[in-house]
Design an enzyme around this catalytic site. Structure first.
Site, short mmCIF file in Angstrom:
data_model
loop_
_atom_site.label_atom_id
_atom_site.label_comp_id
_atom_site.label_asym_id
_atom_site.label_seq_id
_atom_site.Cartn_x
_atom_site.Cartn_y
_atom_site.Cartn_z
N GLU A 200 0.84 -1.20 0.00
CA GLU A 200 0.00 0.00 0.00
C GLU A 200 0.88 1.25 0.00
O GLU A 200 1.41 1.66 1.03
CB GLU A 200 -0.89 -0.06 1.25
N ASP B 136 -1.69 -1.91 5.59
CA ASP B 136 -1.60 -1.44 6.97
C ASP B 136 -2.61 -2.17 7.85
O ASP B 136 -3.70 -2.55 7.39
CB ASP B 136 -1.86 0.07 7.05
N ASP C 171 -4.94 -1.35 9.73
CA ASP C 171 -5.97 -0.41 10.16
C ASP C 171 -7.18 -0.57 9.25
O ASP C 171 -7.23 -1.46 8.39
CB ASP C 171 -5.44 1.03 10.14
N ASP D 225 -8.40 1.38 6.82
CA ASP D 225 -8.13 1.61 5.40
C ASP D 225 -7.41 0.41 4.78
O ASP D 225 -7.69 0.01 3.65
CB ASP D 225 -7.29 2.87 5.21
#
Length: 652
Positions: A439, A512, A514, A516
């Site tokens: 990402e 990541d 998280d 997103d």
């Protein structure tokens, strides 16, 4: 010791009150995934398997000949056997409680630890019955023994009174368990008649001495509401039904059963059946003590070792030198196999027992099967010759594809070199190579320093990839990210996709830890599912598991995937000196190369999740993906409404 290490403000939010001790079965209800693999449909049906396995253990031990399974109209399930019946007398360690109550209310309590009650069994941790009890809003156990009928009721793992005599049972013996899965845990998931009937039938195949009766009060329009399963031919019958009228290279399958006691002096046996066919993809279904092992294990390794060595030895016998090039992968092409072993004190990976890890099973299965396979090949020369020719053709085709892939890779780098995009590996072969889809460029920078240049390639993406189900089909061909991804993989989309064209052995989504990152991973999995599903079916797609926290104490450090792991580490400490320091990684780009390599990219220390499709009925997963990722927002809204109550917390 430096005074600096001992200085600083006193913590005010971490004291003895922060330490919670879970009592009874609280831990199961709080973290069901640790005990039963999750709260999805697969985990729900696994609850039936846990109770059914207990009855099967009675049958395999020679104490039960009949099992009945009933799916009721309210989606509760009843399983009855005519075995010895669960002990109802007071437990020696808990005189005020019956043995039955201890079994259903205490983790790691059961009759399978000593080996006295069962020489082989599917249950070994003593948690199956208690886990099912904890995750059921109602569970009723009846035991018929000594011409008396006993009963005890539970709700969410808590006894609703003690065990009681409820009548006479002059012509009855055994155990009856009726339970209803708790909707607080499993939500809108419901038992499926077809899946339960398939489970009952497969158990009957695995032990020819048992008769299993199936009944359903729910008519789904395709599953019989009543059936009786009893298969004296065991796995040979199972394979014959599975292959149906498909053309096979052997007129009759290679099938057999060998007691381990004859050669190894161990309790248990192995049973198998295998044939090869050009009509379908190969498969292997494996079991240990009637428990399915979808990820295989040592018994499967031993079986394939025996088959591979036998085929090569037969090739030498008939002076066919090409037989030496055959590998296990060639065996799996068109090879349809069933393997079931019964061993004492098996060791599995995880409570859901997906893979057998007992080392001795490898040798026992290999040696038991090998002798019989050599004799079978020698006495069935027509079948043996057809199988050998087929496998040699598969080997030659594999070697040809490998040569083509190595040749194309030599020139592929020039074709695929995109500024700031693909960072390829140096290996000329696909075997062992990995493509990390990362990402953003910052994450790509850390990953570039952390990777193994020989086998690990990187492809950074700009932001979120197109939702291929929510967008017009015309956008697929013009989307830059999708174009870069397909070029890097060396494949085409949809019906033109060929898994043999893949340039990498593993494709790893690394985002990541998280919200997103999870969204990007979901978009990528949707893309691969809709456009390259064979890549998932063949086991080439994975998710990386980067940590969210790093906890350090002096020279010691430990990485934590989530908040729960962090709290557990803080509670027990690291054994180092000084106070514990917690660092939270906001993204992969914030991790230095050393951290990223150790936790996420090094095969020796990382964790990977293989993306797989678990469905009983064709289209089941596709329907769910369409519901969550498709063009109709009202379907997503409905799903959120149905499942929002199961979200415990959001860590943002």
């Amino acid at each position: 010791m430096s005074d600096d290490l001992l200085s600083g403000p006193e913590p005010t939010d971490y004291d003895a009150s922060s330490i919670r001790v879970l009592k009874g079965l609280e831990a199961v209800r709080m973290r069901p995934g640790m005990y039963i693999g999750g709260t999805d449909e697969r985990a729900l049906h696994h609850m039936v398997a846990e109770i059914l396995d207990n009855s099967m253990d009675e049958a395999v031990a020679g104490h039960a000949s009949r099992i009945e399974m009933t799916l009721h109209a309210d989606y509760s399930v009843t399983i009855v056997d005519n075995g010895r019946g669960i002990p109802t007398d007071p437990h020696p360690d808990f005189p005020e409680r019956s043995a039955l109550e201890v079994i259903f209310c205490e983790l790691h309590a059961g009759g399978k630890f000593s080996g006295d009650a069962y020489q082989t069994s599917g249950g070994l941790h003593g948690v199956g019955s208690s886990v099912v009890n904890a995750l059921s809003d109602s569970l009723i156990v009846q035991v018929a023994k000594n011409k008396e009928l006993f009963e005890q009721r539970f709700s969410r793992g808590i006894p609703q009174g003690g065990i009681a005599k409820v009548g006479a049972a002059p012509n009855r013996r055994g155990t009856t368990v009726t339970f209803h899965a708790d909707e607080e845990i499993f939500g809108s998931h419901r038992f499926k008649p077809k899946r339960l009937m398939t489970l009952a039938r497969s158990k009957a195949y695995l032990f020819s001495g048992v008769e299993i009766r199936w009944k359903s009060e729910i008519d789904d329009g395709e599953t019989p509401t009543e059936a009786t399963f009893h298969f004296p031919g065991g796995l040979a019958d199972y394979l014959a039904e599975t292959l149906g009228k498909s053309t096979t290279y052997a007129e009759t399958p290679f099938a057999g059963k060998v007691e381990f006691r004859e050669k190894f002096g161990e309790a248990g046996y192995v049973e198998w059946a295998i044939n090869w066919t050009p009509a379908r993809d190969g498969f292997i279904q494996s079991y240990c003590n009637t428990v399915p092992t979808p990820e295989g294990g040592t018994h499967v390794t031993g079986f394939w070792n025996a088959i591979l060595k036998g085929v090569k030895a037969y090739g030498e016998l008939v002076n066919n030198k090409k037989a030496a090039t055959i590998t296990r992968d060639d065996m799996l092409t068109g090879g349809c196999a069933l393997v079931s072993c019964f061993i004492a004190d098996p060791a599995f990976v995880g409570q859901t027992k997906d893979r057998l890890s007992t080392e001795s099973a490898n040798k026992m299965v290999e040696n038991s099967v090998r002798d019989h396979f050599d004799n079978w090949l020698a006495s069935n020369t027509k079948s043996a010759g057809a199988i050998l020719d087929f496998l040699i053709l598969r080997a030659e085709e594999r070697l040809r594809r490998k040569q083509e892939k190595e040749t194309s890779r030599k020139t592929a780098t020039a074709k695929l070199r995109l500024p700031g995009k693909l960072v390829d590996c140096s290996s000329k072969s696909r075997d062992g190579t990995e493509l990390f889809i990362v990402e953003g460029d910052s994450a790509g920078g850390s990953a570039k320093m952390a990777r193994d240049r020989k086998t690990q390639a990187l492809l950074p993406l700009r932001g979120k990839i197109l939702n291929v189900l929510g967008a017009a089909s015309s956008k697929l061909g013009t989307n830059a990210e999708i174009s870069d991804l397909t070029q890097a993989l060396g494949v085409q989309l949809g019906t033109k996709f060929n898994v043999d064209d893949l340039r990498y052995d593993k494709v790893i989504i690394m985002t990541d830890a998280d919200v997103d990152g999870a969204h990007i991973a979901a978009l990528l999995m949707t893309f691969f599912f809709s456009q390259m599903r064979p890549m998932i079916d063949k086991g080439h797609l994975y998710l990386a598991c980067p940590p969210l926290f790093r906890v350090t104490q002096g020279a010691r450090r430990e990485y934590c995937l989530d908040e729960a792991e962090k709290n557990e580490v803080l509670a027990r400490g690291l054994g180092g000196s000084g106070k514990m320091d917690v660092s939270r990684f906001k993204g992969l780009g914030e991790m230095d190369a050393k951290d990223l390599k150790e936790t996420t990219m090094d095969p020796a220390s990382r964790k990977l999740i293989r993306v797989s499709i678990d469905e009983d009925e064709p289209g089941e997963t596709g329907d769910l993906v369409e519901r969550l990722m498709g063009k109709k927002p009202e379907m997503r809204f409905q799903y959120i409404q149905e499942n929002a109550k199961f979200v415990e917390e959001l860590d943002v």
